[in-house]
Design a protein around this motif. Structure first.
Motif, PDB file in Angstrom:
ATOM      1  N   LYS A 161      42.966  32.831  24.289  1.00 43.00           N
ATOM      2  CA  LYS A 161      43.731  31.587  24.402  1.00 43.00           C
ATOM      3  C   LYS A 161      45.125  31.844  24.936  1.00 43.00           C
ATOM      4  N   ASN A 162      45.733  32.859  24.382  1.00 45.26           N
ATOM      5  CA  ASN A 162      47.094  33.179  24.818  1.00 45.26           C
ATOM      6  C   ASN A 162      47.113  33.627  26.266  1.00 45.26           C
ATOM      7  N   LEU A 163      46.122  34.396  26.573  1.00 47.52           N
ATOM      8  CA  LEU A 163      46.053  34.905  27.943  1.00 47.52           C
ATOM      9  C   LEU A 163      45.880  33.758  28.926  1.00 47.52           C
ATOM     10  N   ALA A 164      45.003  32.822  28.553  1.00 47.72           N
ATOM     11  CA  ALA A 164      44.776  31.669  29.419  1.00 47.72           C
ATOM     12  C   ALA A 164      46.073  30.906  29.619  1.00 47.72           C
ATOM     13  N   ALA A 165      46.818  30.765  28.566  1.00 49.52           N
ATOM     14  CA  ALA A 165      48.084  30.054  28.675  1.00 49.52           C
ATOM     15  C   ALA A 165      49.044  30.825  29.573  1.00 49.52           C
ATOM     16  N   ALA A 166      49.053  32.115  29.407  1.00 44.30           N
ATOM     17  CA  ALA A 166      49.975  32.930  30.188  1.00 44.30           C
ATOM     18  C   ALA A 166      49.626  32.876  31.671  1.00 44.30           C
ATOM     19  N   VAL A 167      48.322  32.907  31.960  1.00 39.98           N
ATOM     20  CA  VAL A 167      47.903  32.893  33.356  1.00 39.98           C
ATOM     21  C   VAL A 167      47.934  31.470  33.905  1.00 39.98           C
ATOM     22  N   GLY A 168      47.817  30.516  33.011  1.00 37.56           N
ATOM     23  CA  GLY A 168      47.913  29.126  33.453  1.00 37.56           C
ATOM     24  C   GLY A 168      46.592  28.537  33.897  1.00 37.56           C
ATOM     25  N   VAL A 169      45.504  29.001  33.312  1.00 36.98           N
ATOM     26  CA  VAL A 169      44.196  28.421  33.642  1.00 36.98           C
ATOM     27  C   VAL A 169      43.496  28.052  32.341  1.00 36.98           C
ATOM     28  N   PRO A 170      42.524  27.135  32.415  1.00 40.36           N
ATOM     29  CA  PRO A 170      41.766  26.809  31.207  1.00 40.36           C
ATOM     30  C   PRO A 170      41.008  28.024  30.676  1.00 40.36           C
ATOM     31  N   VAL A 171      40.709  27.970  29.385  1.00 41.96           N
ATOM     32  CA  VAL A 171      40.102  29.134  28.745  1.00 41.96           C
ATOM     33  C   VAL A 171      38.740  29.465  29.355  1.00 41.96           C
ATOM     34  N   ASP A 172      37.963  28.432  29.651  1.00 46.38           N
ATOM     35  CA  ASP A 172      36.619  28.727  30.172  1.00 46.38           C
ATOM     36  C   ASP A 172      36.679  29.399  31.537  1.00 46.38           C
ATOM     37  N   VAL A 173      37.648  28.988  32.352  1.00 50.92           N
ATOM     38  CA  VAL A 173      37.814  29.654  33.643  1.00 50.92           C
ATOM     39  C   VAL A 173      38.201  31.101  33.417  1.00 50.92           C
TER      40      VAL A 173
ATOM     41  N   GLU B  61      45.226  57.073  32.266  1.00 44.99           N
ATOM     42  CA  GLU B  61      45.452  58.496  32.029  1.00 44.99           C
ATOM     43  C   GLU B  61      44.356  59.351  32.644  1.00 44.99           C
ATOM     44  N   ASP B  62      43.132  58.836  32.549  1.00 41.35           N
ATOM     45  CA  ASP B  62      42.032  59.706  32.970  1.00 41.35           C
ATOM     46  C   ASP B  62      41.317  59.221  34.223  1.00 41.35           C
ATOM     47  N   ARG B  63      41.782  58.162  34.819  1.00 41.57           N
ATOM     48  CA  ARG B  63      41.055  57.694  36.008  1.00 41.57           C
ATOM     49  C   ARG B  63      41.944  56.786  36.844  1.00 41.57           C
ATOM     50  N   ALA B  64      41.556  56.653  38.064  1.00 44.60           N
ATOM     51  CA  ALA B  64      42.206  55.684  38.932  1.00 44.60           C
ATOM     52  C   ALA B  64      41.107  54.838  39.557  1.00 44.60           C
ATOM     53  N   MET B  65      41.273  53.538  39.521  1.00 46.07           N
ATOM     54  CA  MET B  65      40.228  52.675  40.059  1.00 46.07           C
ATOM     55  C   MET B  65      40.837  51.732  41.077  1.00 46.07           C
ATOM     56  N   GLN B  66      40.097  51.554  42.151  1.00 42.04           N
ATOM     57  CA  GLN B  66      40.589  50.627  43.168  1.00 42.04           C
ATOM     58  C   GLN B  66      39.763  49.364  43.138  1.00 42.04           C
ATOM     59  N   PHE B  67      40.443  48.267  43.284  1.00 41.76           N
ATOM     60  CA  PHE B  67      39.744  46.984  43.298  1.00 41.76           C
ATOM     61  C   PHE B  67      40.294  46.120  44.416  1.00 41.76           C
ATOM     62  N   ASN B  68      39.423  45.286  44.890  1.00 39.07           N
ATOM     63  CA  ASN B  68      39.868  44.247  45.809  1.00 39.07           C
ATOM     64  C   ASN B  68      39.476  42.934  45.155  1.00 39.07           C
ATOM     65  N   VAL B  69      40.440  42.224  44.638  1.00 40.24           N
ATOM     66  CA  VAL B  69      40.115  41.076  43.789  1.00 40.24           C
ATOM     67  C   VAL B  69      40.891  39.835  44.215  1.00 40.24           C
ATOM     68  N   THR B  70      40.575  38.738  43.565  1.00 38.42           N
ATOM     69  CA  THR B  70      41.317  37.505  43.831  1.00 38.42           C
ATOM     70  C   THR B  70      42.639  37.552  43.074  1.00 38.42           C
ATOM     71  N   PRO B  71      43.605  36.719  43.470  1.00 40.81           N
ATOM     72  CA  PRO B  71      44.887  36.703  42.775  1.00 40.81           C
ATOM     73  C   PRO B  71      44.745  36.419  41.288  1.00 40.81           C
ATOM     74  N   LEU B  72      43.774  35.549  40.942  1.00 42.58           N
ATOM     75  CA  LEU B  72      43.612  35.223  39.537  1.00 42.58           C
ATOM     76  C   LEU B  72      43.214  36.455  38.741  1.00 42.58           C
ATOM     77  N   HIS B  73      42.279  37.185  39.261  1.00 44.38           N
ATOM     78  CA  HIS B  73      41.882  38.426  38.599  1.00 44.38           C
ATOM     79  C   HIS B  73      43.061  39.366  38.465  1.00 44.38           C
ATOM     80  N   ALA B  74      43.829  39.459  39.534  1.00 45.99           N
ATOM     81  CA  ALA B  74      44.952  40.384  39.528  1.00 45.99           C
ATOM     82  C   ALA B  74      45.969  39.974  38.484  1.00 45.99           C
ATOM     83  N   SER B  75      46.238  38.661  38.429  1.00 46.08           N
ATOM     84  CA  SER B  75      47.277  38.269  37.483  1.00 46.08           C
ATOM     85  C   SER B  75      46.777  38.417  36.050  1.00 46.08           C
TER      86      SER B  75
END
Lengths: 106, 884
Positions: free
Chosen positions: B734-746, B706-720
């Motif tokens: 935990k849920n997010l890790a499962a959704a993205v499909g990577v281990p929690v520590d990553v 709402e109050d800002r626009a930010m541009q990033f150039n990131v890896t696909p993992l970050h994007a997803s």
């Protein structure tokens, strides 16, 4: 409050609409990486023993420059390899793998 | 009387035949001679006894006693000289026994005093000597006339005189030297130093005046012309200076007198030593003063000009003065040191400098060269640190070394300073490499054959081989010049790339060089250019490799083989290419072309394919998009739009370095896009298909809140990860890790990026391992306000994790080495224990079949220590065992 409204509206959208939504809101440019591979059963060319995804010994660049060709028997070779083979046979050439008469697959 | 017995040897018969008369006559004459000679010598300048003296001497000679007369007289002279002359002379200097030699004592009054004392003492002793010489002359005349009578004028008129005078000279100097106090040379040195300093200040003032004048004259001319004096100017300068110098003639005359007097009493070499050392002292000071710590300008010319202007002018005047004097009345031609000038050749205004002067000039120049060389060699490390700027200093050093030939000094001192200052744990590999490159460049100027470079470079190479990141640094240096970051700090990269460029031109020659069937013309040219190796060259190393000093070759020499370098380059190239979001690879193509020239086409083959893949990708990408436009499929309208948002790099994976494949669940729409893209690819390029590497690539995101626009150039993992928050504003990790499909520590590691950017907020959930993550919709939520507001964040997020998308060289090495693991375990089972060397040699001997063993000892060692860490092996006392 505003956020919740957004969530609510999102949940109403079907996936395609959602895509449209975030194209509007979160613009992105995706640069993906992939590798190509020949859709063949084998890994290597039966003639030159090089990988299909590589190239035949005479070529430098794989892919378009060194394509694969399938015979009627469904055996695949590097185009250059099988041509060399076919041309070297005085009479009718046979598939080096199965000894059937070599015909290029239509 | 003792003297009588000495004459007995003349002939006993003569003695027997002497009549009583003659005996009385002899003794009478003898007594008279003794008295008169004593009176003569003691009489201060009074020659009233001379007649009697001459007569008595003559009479004695008649009786064949000439040698007795001579000896007696000389002894008298010696005694008197010793008693009066020498003692008094030295007593003048007695008060300064302790004062003179101390350099710090700059007492002007004392200096003045000493100066006067020296003059006075010398004058006195000279006058005494002159007087004695006069007496001696009388004797000489007496003896002479007797001889002439005897031989009726056939005798050489001068022989007696010359003989007597040389004897006298010997007596004088031996008496003086025998009683020489040890501080006298110091006093002399001091004296000359003082005089010379006085002279040089006068000369320097003139010099400066002139420089100002000449600067005024040449103000509008090119600036260069004022630095090194042009030859024509030099002559006129000298003439002019000579004129100025004659004003100082008084001073020079003063010094000349002292020198002459010193020579007179047989101190020729001591005087010369004194003024020579004073001149050298002054010269050394001047060189240090001029050279100093400034390496940006050449000082050799100005030093030479100074030598011309001050010491040589002084010497010229001095030799001139002495020459005039000595040529007419030189008492001791035999006593001159070889460095003394030959007065007969002395400069006489004809413009041709005398031989002595030329000799002095050579001597002074040599000394100046040597001093400058020592000075520069001591500071060589600093000079090389700012090499391109310090080129003039290097040029100076080169000239000095050509003159002095003391290259080995350079090598020794430079190596020790390298060891002390560069090859330490504290220096970064990049710095060492940079210094190495500068060293190569600098020493190439000094010694084109590269012999000394080889000696100096060896310790650096040795050291760099022990560093792990050497290869990486080298490759970065090679490629970063083209990396397109001109504001980056790594200017060293540019220099190496320049080197590549330069080599491109010279390569034509060298390839011909290496070719055995090179055409004869080239061979002839090579033969003509042959130069013998310097004497310091190590004969055990073939001279063939010494011929061309090429920086890249030497850099590659650090690593040992170009394959390793090429491999590392490939890995870095892969990383760079995979992170590209456009297809702009012009810079890489250029670098590759240059490397290809250097390393050969075949070794760069894979890299070429990699670049070719990118070019192909660009084409294919356009093709695929074109097909969409040509055959619009109405039911996929939404995707049509979005395919514009997708670009792909399609690689021939066989030719790329091993790529780490991590599974990632991309957002549903992206997943769809990819599938669609792959489908179209298969349509365009049947029967080929695509396999996505989902964790690779880059994503440009513009997050709009709402109050800002930010541009990033990131890896696909970050994007997803962040895109998951579009569906759902709150996630547990935990849920997010499962959704993205990577281990929690990553995930946690990646999520930190978004947290640090203020896009996500983390809060502790009920479970401490399970954080709750929320999207920060407005900046106010976190109370942060910052410049990011509405700004553009450009960052390739993958990099700050220090994680590379492809396997490093070490991983590759480990992979390659595992083949040998079973060989090694087999060996160890048979032999029990083995040392590193033995394992290495055995592998080399037996693994000649398919995976040929081509690893270095270090590589094997690191692999074995890996096995030890995995507890497969044991290492004790330098031996490896199988772990039981």
């Amino acid at each position: 409050m505003e956020g919740e409204r957004n969530v609510a509206s999102l949940q109403l959208l079907c996936p395609k609409d959602m895509l449209a939504y975030f194209l509007e809101n979160w613009l992105y440019q995706w640069h993906a990486v992939s590798s190509w591979t020949w859709d063949a059963q084998d890994e290597t060319c039966g003639i030159c023993r090089m990988a299909f995804d590589g190239c035949c010994p005479d070529c430098k660049l794989p892919g378009d420059d060194c394509p694969l060709i399938w015979g009627a028997c469904n055996h695949a070779f590097h185009l250059h390899c099988i041509l060399k083979w076919v041309n070297s046979q005085s009479a009718q050439a046979h598939c080096p793998m199965c000894r059937r008469e070599w015909q290029f697959k239509e | 009387m003792t003297c009588d017995t000495s004459t007995a040897g003349c002939g006993l018969e003569k003695l027997e035949s002497l009549s009583d008369d003659s005996i009385t006559e002899i003794s009478e004459n003898w007594n008279g001679f003794c008295c008169s000679s004593e009176a003569l010598l003691k009489g201060s300048g009074d020659l009233s006894f001379s007649d009697e003296f001459v007569m008595r001497a003559k009479n004695l000679c008649k009786h064949g006693l000439s040698s007795l007369v001579e000896q007696h007289f000389l002894r008298c002279i010696e005694e008197i000289f010793e008693r009066n002359g020498a003692k008094r002379f030295w007593s003048y200097f007695e008060p300064y026994r302790n004062a003179a030699p101390s350099e710090t004592n700059k007492d002007l009054i004392l200096e003045e005093e000493i100066q006067q004392v020296i003059c006075k003492a010398l004058e006195e002793i000279s006058s005494q000597k002159q007087f004695q010489e006069k007496c001696l002359l009388l004797l000489a005349r007496a003896l002479q006339s007797y001889e002439e009578d005897k031989l009726q004028g056939q005798a050489n008129p001068d022989s007696t005189r010359v003989y007597l005078f040389s004897k006298y000279q010997l007596i004088v100097s031996s008496v003086l030297l025998a009683s020489l106090p040890h501080h006298f040379p110091g006093i002399l040195h001091w004296y000359f130093k003082g005089r010379l300093e006085e002279l040089s200040t006068i000369a320097a003032a003139n010099f400066e005046d002139e420089e100002e004048l000449s600067m005024d004259d040449k103000m509008d001319l090119d600036e260069k012309s004022k630095l090194p004096y042009k030859c024509g100017d030099m002559d006129s300068d000298i003439n002019h200076k000579y004129a100025v110098f004659s004003e100082n003639n008084k001073l020079v005359k003063n010094i000349g007198m002292v020198v002459r007097n010193l020579r007179n009493i047989g101190f020729t070499s001591m005087a010369e030593d004194a003024y020579a050392s004073a001149i050298f002292f002054l010269l050394k000071d001047k060189v240090h003063d001029l050279a100093g710590d400034d390496y940006r300008s050449s000082v050799l010319e100005s030093i030479k000009a100074w030598i011309q202007a001050v010491p040589l002018q002084f010497l010229q005047a001095l030799l001139d003065y002495l020459g005039d004097f000595t040529s007419c009345n030189d008492p001791s031609p035999g006593l001159k040191s070889p460095l003394a000038s030959h007065p007969s050749l002395c400069y006489s205004g004809t413009g041709i400098p005398s031989e002595g002067l030329v000799r002095w000039q050579l001597r002074l120049e040599y000394y100046a060269y040597e001093t400058l060389q020592d000075l520069r060699i001591a500071k060589l490390f600093e000079i090389i640190v700012d090499y391109p700027d310090s080129a003039p200093a290097i040029e100076d050093l080169k000239q000095c070394l050509e003159y002095t030939g003391q290259h080995s000094k350079l090598v020794d001192s430079f190596i020790s300073s390298l060891r002390y200052r560069l090859l330490t744990a504290g220096a970064s590999t990049n710095d060492i490499l940079h210094q190495y490159v500068s060293t190569i460049k600098a020493l190439r100027t000094i010694d084109p054959a590269g012999v000394f470079l080889e000696a100096v470079g060896e310790p650096i190479r040795e050291y760099l081989r022990g560093r792990k990141d050497t290869i990486k640094c080298i490759v970065t240096m090679l490629t970063d010049g083209t990396g397109g970051n001109p504001n980056g700090p790594g200017s060293s990269g540019d220099s190496l790339l320049e080197e590549l460029n330069r080599d491109e031109e010279s390569q034509e020659n060298t390839t011909v060089d290496d070719d055995i069937n090179s055409d004869e013309k080239q061979a002839w040219i090579n033969a003509q250019n042959w130069e013998p190796d310097p004497v310091e060259a190590d004969p055990s190393k073939g001279s063939r490799y010494r011929r061309k000093v090429d920086i890249l070759g030497m850099i590659v020499g650090i690593i040992g083989s170009k394959d390793q370098l090429v491999n590392e380059y490939r890995v870095m190239l892969a990383e760079k290419l995979l992170n590209k979001s456009d297809y702009d690879i012009d810079a890489e193509i250029r670098t590759l072309e240059l490397l290809k020239i250097h390393f050969g086409e075949s070794s760069m083959q894979k890299c070429e394919i990699m670049l070719n893949d990118l070019i192909d990708s660009k084409r294919t990408n356009t093709n695929i998009k074109a097909t969409i436009k040509h055959q619009p499929q109405p039911e996929q309208r939404d995707l049509d739009v979005s395919l514009d948002n997708l670009n792909a790099t399609i690689i021939s994976s066989n030719f790329w370095p091993p790529i780490q494949d991590e599974a990632v669940n991309l957002p549903e729409p992206v997943e769809q896009l990819l599938n669609d893209y792959a489908k179209r690819y298969t349509e365009v390029k049947t029967p080929r298909k695509l396999i996505w590497k989902k964790n690779l690539g880059s994503v440009k995101l513009e997050l709009q809140f709402e109050d800002r626009a930010m541009q990033f150039n990131v890896t696909p993992l970050h994007a997803s990860i962040i895109m998951q928050f579009q569906d759902q504003k709150k996630w547990t990790s935990k849920n997010l890790a499962a959704a993205v499909g990577v281990p929690v520590d990553v995930l946690n590691r990646r999520i930190n990026f978004w947290i640090s950017k203020g896009v996500l907020a983390e809060s502790m959930g009920a479970d401490s391992a399970d954080h709750a993550l929320t999207l920060v919709e407005t900046m106010n939520d976190t109370g942060k306000s910052g410049p990011i507001d509405g700004g553009c964040e450009e960052l390739l997020a993958g990099e700050d994790d220090g994680e590379r998308s492809d396997a490093s060289v070490e991983d590759q090495l480990r992979k390659e080495m595992t083949v040998y693991e079973k060989f090694i375990t087999g060996m160890l089972t048979n032999f029990g224990s083995m040392a590193l060397d033995r394992i290495h040699n055995t592998l080399k001997m037996f693994c000649i079949a398919d995976p040929t063993y081509d690893k270095s000892l270090q590589q094997l060692q690191s692999f074995l220590s890996g096995l030890v860490a995995e507890e497969k092996l044991e290492f004790r006392d330098g031996m490896y065992f199988l772990k039981k």
